[in-house]
Design an enzyme around this catalytic site. Structure first.
Site, PDB file in Angstrom:
ATOM      1  N   PHE A   1       0.261  13.612  26.916  1.00 16.71           N
ATOM      2  CA  PHE A   1      -1.193  14.080  26.780  1.00 16.71           C
ATOM      3  C   PHE A   1      -1.899  13.954  28.169  1.00 16.71           C
ATOM      4  O   PHE A   1      -1.694  13.042  28.905  1.00 16.71           O
ATOM      5  CB  PHE A   1      -2.010  13.280  25.816  1.00 16.71           C
ATOM      6  CG  PHE A   1      -1.315  13.308  24.386  1.00 16.71           C
ATOM      7  CD1 PHE A   1      -2.010  14.129  23.522  1.00 16.71           C
ATOM      8  CD2 PHE A   1      -0.137  12.522  24.130  1.00 16.71           C
ATOM      9  CE1 PHE A   1      -1.416  14.135  22.237  1.00 16.71           C
ATOM     10  CE2 PHE A   1       0.301  12.497  22.608  1.00 16.71           C
ATOM     11  CZ  PHE A   1      -0.352  13.575  21.808  1.00 16.71           C
TER      12      PHE A   1
ATOM     13  N   ASP B   1      -5.030  13.225  28.621  1.00 16.24           N
ATOM     14  CA  ASP B   1      -5.697  12.114  28.673  1.00 16.24           C
ATOM     15  C   ASP B   1      -4.942  11.054  29.715  1.00 16.24           C
ATOM     16  O   ASP B   1      -5.606  10.186  30.263  1.00 16.24           O
ATOM     17  CB  ASP B   1      -6.061  11.600  27.195  1.00 16.24           C
ATOM     18  CG  ASP B   1      -6.263  12.922  26.248  1.00 16.24           C
ATOM     19  OD1 ASP B   1      -7.486  13.020  25.937  1.00 16.24           O
ATOM     20  OD2 ASP B   1      -5.316  13.666  26.262  1.00 16.24           O
ATOM     21  N   PHE B   2      -3.660  11.068  29.560  1.00 14.84           N
ATOM     22  CA  PHE B   2      -3.054   9.898  30.262  1.00 14.84           C
ATOM     23  C   PHE B   2      -3.212  10.146  31.657  1.00 14.84           C
ATOM     24  O   PHE B   2      -2.798   8.957  32.418  1.00 14.84           O
ATOM     25  CB  PHE B   2      -1.692   9.760  29.704  1.00 14.84           C
ATOM     26  CG  PHE B   2      -1.392   9.658  28.439  1.00 14.84           C
ATOM     27  CD1 PHE B   2      -2.546   9.076  27.478  1.00 14.84           C
ATOM     28  CD2 PHE B   2      -0.037   9.779  27.673  1.00 14.84           C
ATOM     29  CE1 PHE B   2      -2.457   9.494  26.116  1.00 14.84           C
ATOM     30  CE2 PHE B   2       0.187   9.945  26.392  1.00 14.84           C
ATOM     31  CZ  PHE B   2      -1.098   9.525  25.496  1.00 14.84           C
ATOM     32  N   ILE B   3      -3.495  11.147  32.119  1.00 15.59           N
ATOM     33  CA  ILE B   3      -3.843  11.231  33.577  1.00 15.59           C
ATOM     34  C   ILE B   3      -4.441  10.005  34.535  1.00 15.59           C
ATOM     35  O   ILE B   3      -4.422   9.642  35.449  1.00 15.59           O
ATOM     36  CB  ILE B   3      -4.236  12.552  34.235  1.00 15.59           C
ATOM     37  CG1 ILE B   3      -3.917  12.852  35.554  1.00 15.59           C
ATOM     38  CG2 ILE B   3      -5.757  12.709  33.754  1.00 15.59           C
ATOM     39  CD1 ILE B   3      -2.463  12.890  35.947  1.00 15.59           C
TER      40      ILE B   3
ATOM     41  N   HIS C   1      -6.804  11.449  23.161  1.00 17.09           N
ATOM     42  CA  HIS C   1      -5.675  12.437  22.853  1.00 17.09           C
ATOM     43  C   HIS C   1      -6.034  13.831  22.739  1.00 17.09           C
ATOM     44  O   HIS C   1      -5.301  14.520  22.147  1.00 17.09           O
ATOM     45  CB  HIS C   1      -4.789  11.881  21.764  1.00 17.09           C
ATOM     46  CG  HIS C   1      -4.198  10.397  21.999  1.00 17.09           C
ATOM     47  ND1 HIS C   1      -4.439   9.467  21.985  1.00 17.09           N
ATOM     48  CD2 HIS C   1      -2.768  10.387  22.183  1.00 17.09           C
ATOM     49  CE1 HIS C   1      -3.578   8.439  22.291  1.00 17.09           C
ATOM     50  NE2 HIS C   1      -2.378   9.137  22.240  1.00 17.09           N
TER      51      HIS C   1
ATOM     52  N   GLU D   1       3.169   6.080  33.655  1.00 16.99           N
ATOM     53  CA  GLU D   1       2.809   7.319  34.136  1.00 16.99           C
ATOM     54  C   GLU D   1       2.622   7.321  35.713  1.00 16.99           C
ATOM     55  O   GLU D   1       2.858   8.396  36.381  1.00 16.99           O
ATOM     56  CB  GLU D   1       1.477   7.622  33.570  1.00 16.99           C
ATOM     57  CG  GLU D   1       1.649   8.053  32.076  1.00 16.99           C
ATOM     58  CD  GLU D   1       1.536   6.826  31.000  1.00 16.99           C
ATOM     59  OE1 GLU D   1       1.320   5.837  31.538  1.00 16.99           O
ATOM     60  OE2 GLU D   1       2.016   7.468  30.036  1.00 16.99           O
TER      61      GLU D   1
ATOM     62  N   GLU E   1       7.997  10.690  29.319  1.00 21.23           N
ATOM     63  CA  GLU E   1       8.077   9.692  28.384  1.00 21.23           C
ATOM     64  C   GLU E   1       8.891  10.567  27.118  1.00 21.23           C
ATOM     65  O   GLU E   1       8.085  11.696  26.783  1.00 21.23           O
ATOM     66  CB  GLU E   1       6.739   9.162  28.059  1.00 21.23           C
ATOM     67  CG  GLU E   1       6.522   8.145  29.045  1.00 21.23           C
ATOM     68  CD  GLU E   1       5.374   7.673  29.061  1.00 21.23           C
ATOM     69  OE1 GLU E   1       4.402   7.932  27.758  1.00 21.23           O
ATOM     70  OE2 GLU E   1       4.700   7.232  30.132  1.00 21.23           O
TER      71      GLU E   1
HETATM   72  C1  TPP Z   1      -0.904   5.748  28.883  1.00 20.91           C
HETATM   73  C2  TPP Z   1      -0.067   6.456  27.719  1.00 20.91           C
HETATM   74  N1  TPP Z   1       1.117   6.864  27.783  1.00 20.91           N
HETATM   75  C3  TPP Z   1       1.691   7.214  26.842  1.00 20.91           C
HETATM   76  C4  TPP Z   1       1.312   7.342  25.356  1.00 20.91           C
HETATM   77  C5  TPP Z   1       1.985   7.767  24.326  1.00 20.91           C
HETATM   78  N2  TPP Z   1       2.389   6.549  23.344  1.00 20.91           N
HETATM   79  C6  TPP Z   1       1.975   6.116  22.651  1.00 20.91           C
HETATM   80  S1  TPP Z   1       2.323   4.770  21.776  1.00 20.91           S
HETATM   81  C7  TPP Z   1       3.782   5.029  22.691  1.00 20.91           C
HETATM   82  C8  TPP Z   1       4.888   4.072  22.776  1.00 20.91           C
HETATM   83  C9  TPP Z   1       4.257   2.672  22.911  1.00 20.91           C
HETATM   84  O1  TPP Z   1       5.492   1.748  22.633  1.00 20.91           O
HETATM   85  P1  TPP Z   1       5.274   0.235  22.821  1.00 20.91           P
HETATM   86  O2  TPP Z   1       4.185  -0.315  23.810  1.00 20.91           O
HETATM   87  O3  TPP Z   1       6.471  -0.399  22.742  1.00 20.91           O
HETATM   88  O4  TPP Z   1       4.267  -0.130  21.422  1.00 20.91           O
HETATM   89  P2  TPP Z   1       4.934   0.288  19.824  1.00 20.91           P
HETATM   90  O5  TPP Z   1       4.662   1.906  19.295  1.00 20.91           O
HETATM   91  O6  TPP Z   1       6.280   0.231  19.870  1.00 20.91           O
HETATM   92  O7  TPP Z   1       4.282  -0.661  18.908  1.00 20.91           O
HETATM   93  C10 TPP Z   1       3.612   6.126  23.670  1.00 20.91           C
HETATM   94  C11 TPP Z   1       4.431   6.413  24.887  1.00 20.91           C
HETATM   95  C12 TPP Z   1      -0.039   6.620  25.405  1.00 20.91           C
HETATM   96  N3  TPP Z   1      -0.538   6.652  24.134  1.00 20.91           N
HETATM   97  N4  TPP Z   1      -0.771   6.320  26.565  1.00 20.91           N
END
Ligand code: TPP
Ligand code: MG
Lengths: 319, 324
Positions: free
Chosen positions: B83, B85-87, B129, B60, B29
């Site tokens: 992160f 944590d996302f594992i 995180h 993921e 990502e």
């Molecule tokens: C499982 C997981 N993967 C990746 C992330 C990192 N991350 C945090 S917000 C985000 C984007 C989320 O996009 P969306 O669902 O469209 O929500 P928006 O931020 O646009 O409100 C990512 C990749 C995370 N927090 N948790």
């Protein structure tokens, strides 16, 4: 759907409350008063506001990392929110959670969430409890376009229809998951199109039109309350600020932002309400200065509150 | 040797390897256009194109799972999970698929993949995180677990990881990304299973990982002023673990303090302590002590987060205790 004058004004106030809160948080973050990650909801206020207008305190919501708007719309106390953002003992989570984990179970707020796609199964679970206990409650799951691609989201929706759960999945499609544009992350034009795969109704609404959001959500929520099962509402919207505070936003064009600012949900409702003379300049000023004062109070409360004592570090791990 | 920070050193390792081997692809990502949330993959998309540098949806399970599949079918994926944590979202693909495939298939499969993840507390990122989860990965046969503490180690170990034919979990502490240091130029590797003595000493061995290496080094500096000579040993890879290197140091100093940021209970230090107790008990003049995080999630509030992270003072106290 006929919204009363009171409902319309309430929604106007709520959207402004969210906006005022978020703008102040942006400043406080820049000043170093708020640590960690902060994801702001500026530009998307109509979604949480329109949806929560049909919810009671007995209903549940699951939120996201971008949760301040959901919390405020569901009745969250901005003093406790602000104190939590400051990491203070008086905050919603005693300073242990911060922006990404604010919860108020008394109001049915099952927490903001640091895990993208963490919320949908929780919402289906809350809906299961409502169905099981027969208490007429429903759950609403707010989730992003990015979260719509997580396995957990698909699994939660499929199970929700299999079990006919009283849950409404409210997608906030702001076109980006950090830098990842929906044009690259999915191959159907609408997230709502996926509803067909679970055999639930799926609708697309203008997420910057609070009345449209409110109407669509009211229908989904009443359907869920009547035991007719889940539905999916996709709200097309846009975040005005970066993904998190400090995001340089190199992945999107300024012109795109400018176009969406033209569709800002707050002036849109404001104009409508002025046309029907529900709002006047004087009334708007009164509302906005009232909110400014509430915000200043919240900030003062946060500022003056103590940090948690280090002895609290290992408390609350188990019940 | 050029000076670079930890993130740049990792970036350099990617470039060295991607130029050498066309079957390496990077996915995750925000690794492409954004260049990685911590900047580790910056510029790779421009240099290598989108066939080799893939921005993924938020998915993921599929990021890890496709890497396992692609590795089994001949590619060498280097994937980023942002992160650690996302594992949780993708764990099955790592521990039931990647880690076990070779064994389950009677040795037939080869899974050359690297899974990079950011770990650690220190920036107020709260419970989901900020974790350190290395012990969890160490507990899974089939995985290798790398945890560098300096820019040079980061580069040499990442190149080694990419060339390894096994799934490698590569853990990057977020407080290290800005750390500067000299980094060897071009192609060079650091073998797995070789601890590095970051500071030589006579009186006590401090085994520390990742960011804690630096906390241990500053504690050692203060201890020196008190006339205590501490040796700081960085295992660099937790699996394979350089048991011999650690034991050699203990045989010299007769005292062991283990420092890590994970929670103490069932952390990586428990394994290290057990190995030393089993294999070098007779050389110990004092009980082994561990300095590690308390048994709770990482809190948000700054005073709590600071109290959660093991400190220089706690290390000094532990050393003084084993010196009594
Ligand atoms: C499982 C997981 N993967 C990746 C992330 C990192 N991350 C945090 S917000 C985000 C984007 C989320 O996009 P969306 O669902 O469209 O929500 P928006 O931020 O646009 O409100 C990512 C990749 C995370 N927090 N948790
Ligand atoms: Mg989004």
């Amino acid at each position: 759907m006929d919204l009363t004058n009171e409902q319309l004004l309430d929604m106007y106030v709520t959207m402004n409350k969210i906006r005022t809160f978020e703008n102040r948080v942006a400043e406080l973050f820049a000043d170093g008063k708020i640590p960690g990650f902060v994801h702001l909801y500026v530009g998307e206020e109509a979604v949480a506001t329109g949806v929560c207008a049909s919810l009671t305190d007995q209903d549940y919501i699951t939120s996201t990392h971008r949760g301040h708007g959901h919390l405020i719309a569901k009745g969250g106390d901005i003093k406790l929110m602000m104190a939590e953002l400051f990491g203070k003992k008086t905050g919603y989570c005693k300073g242990k959670g911060g922006s990404m984990h604010i919860a108020d179970l008394n109001l049915g707020i099952m927490g903001a969430n640091g895990i993208v796609g963490g919320g949908p199964p929780l919402a289906s679970g809350a809906a299961l409890a409502c169905q099981y206990l027969g208490n007429d409650g429903v759950a609403v799951c707010f989730f992003g376009d990015g979260a719509s691609n997580q396995g957990t989201t698909h699994e939660a929706m499929n199970l929700a229809t299999c079990w006919k759960l009283p849950v409404v999945f409210v997608n906030e499609n702001n076109m980006y998951g950090i830098s990842s544009c929906t044009l690259n992350s999915m191959c159907v034009p609408n997230i709502a199109d996926r509803a067909a795969a679970y055999d639930m109704p799926g609708v697309v609404v203008d997420g910057n039109d609070v009345i449209a959001v409110c109407e669509a959500a009211a229908e989904g929520i009443s359907r869920a309350r009547q035991g007719k099962g889940p539905s999916l509402i996709e709200c097309k919207t846009y975040r005005h600020r970066g993904h998190f505070e400090g995001d340089p936003c190199a992945y999107r064009e300024d012109s795109e932002l400018e176009e969406w600012k033209e569709k800002d949900p707050i002036p849109r409702l404001e104009q409508k309400l002025m046309e029907i003379e529900l709002l006047t300049d004087a009334k708007i000023n009164e509302i906005k200065s009232g909110l400014q004062k509430d915000m200043a109070d919240a900030e003062q409360f946060a500022e003056e509150s103590p940090f948690p004592d280090v002895s609290e570090l290992t408390e609350d791990v188990y019940t | 040797m050029p000076n670079m920070n930890f993130a740049q050193a990792l970036n350099d390792a990617h470039k060295v390897e991607m130029e050498r081997d066309a079957n390496i692809y990077v996915a995750g990502e925000d690794v492409g256009v954004y260049g990685g949330i911590f900047g580790v993959t910056a510029g790779l998309l421009d240099q290598f194109g989108d066939k080799r540098v893939k921005d993924t949806p938020i998915t993921e399970s599929a990021i890890v799972g496709t890497a396992v599949g692609a590795a089994t079918a001949g590619l060498r994926p280097v994937i980023e999970l942002m992160f650690v944590d996302f594992i949780g979202v993708a764990l099955d693909q790592l521990y039931n698929q990647a880690a076990k495939m070779k064994y389950m298939f009677g040795g037939k499969a080869k899974i050359p993949m690297v899974l990079r993840m950011t770990c650690g507390a220190g920036i107020g990122a709260a419970a989901q995180h900020s974790q350190c989860l290395e012990a969890m990965f160490m507990h899974l046969p089939g995985l290798k677990v790398v945890m560098p503490s300096t820019p040079n180690d980061a580069k040499g170990l990442l190149i080694e990881a990419i060339r390894d034919d096994n799934p490698v979990v590569f853990l990057e502490h977020k407080m290290l990304y800005a750390l500067e240091g000299e980094v060897a130029e071009g192609d060079f590797t650091i073998p797995f299973g070789q601890a590095d003595i970051k500071r030589e000493g006579q009186d006590v061995t401090i085994v520390a990982t990742a960011n804690m290496v630096h906390t241990a080094l500053s504690a050692a500096e203060k201890l020196a002023a008190d006339g205590i000579s501490a040796e700081v040993v960085d295992p660099r890879t937790l699996y394979p673990l350089d048991e011999e290197g650690i034991i050699q140091s203990v045989k010299k100093t007769h005292r062991l303090v283990i420092v890590h940021e994970e929670v103490k209970f069932a952390g990586s230090g428990a394994e290290i302590a057990a190995i030393v107790a089993e294999k070098a008990f007779d050389y110990l003049d004092a009980p082994i002590l561990r300095v590690a995080a308390p048994f709770c999630p990482v809190p948000f509030s700054q005073p709590l987060e600071q109290a959660f992270i093991p400190s220089e003072e706690e290390i000094i106290d532990a050393v003084k205790k084993v010196m009594e």
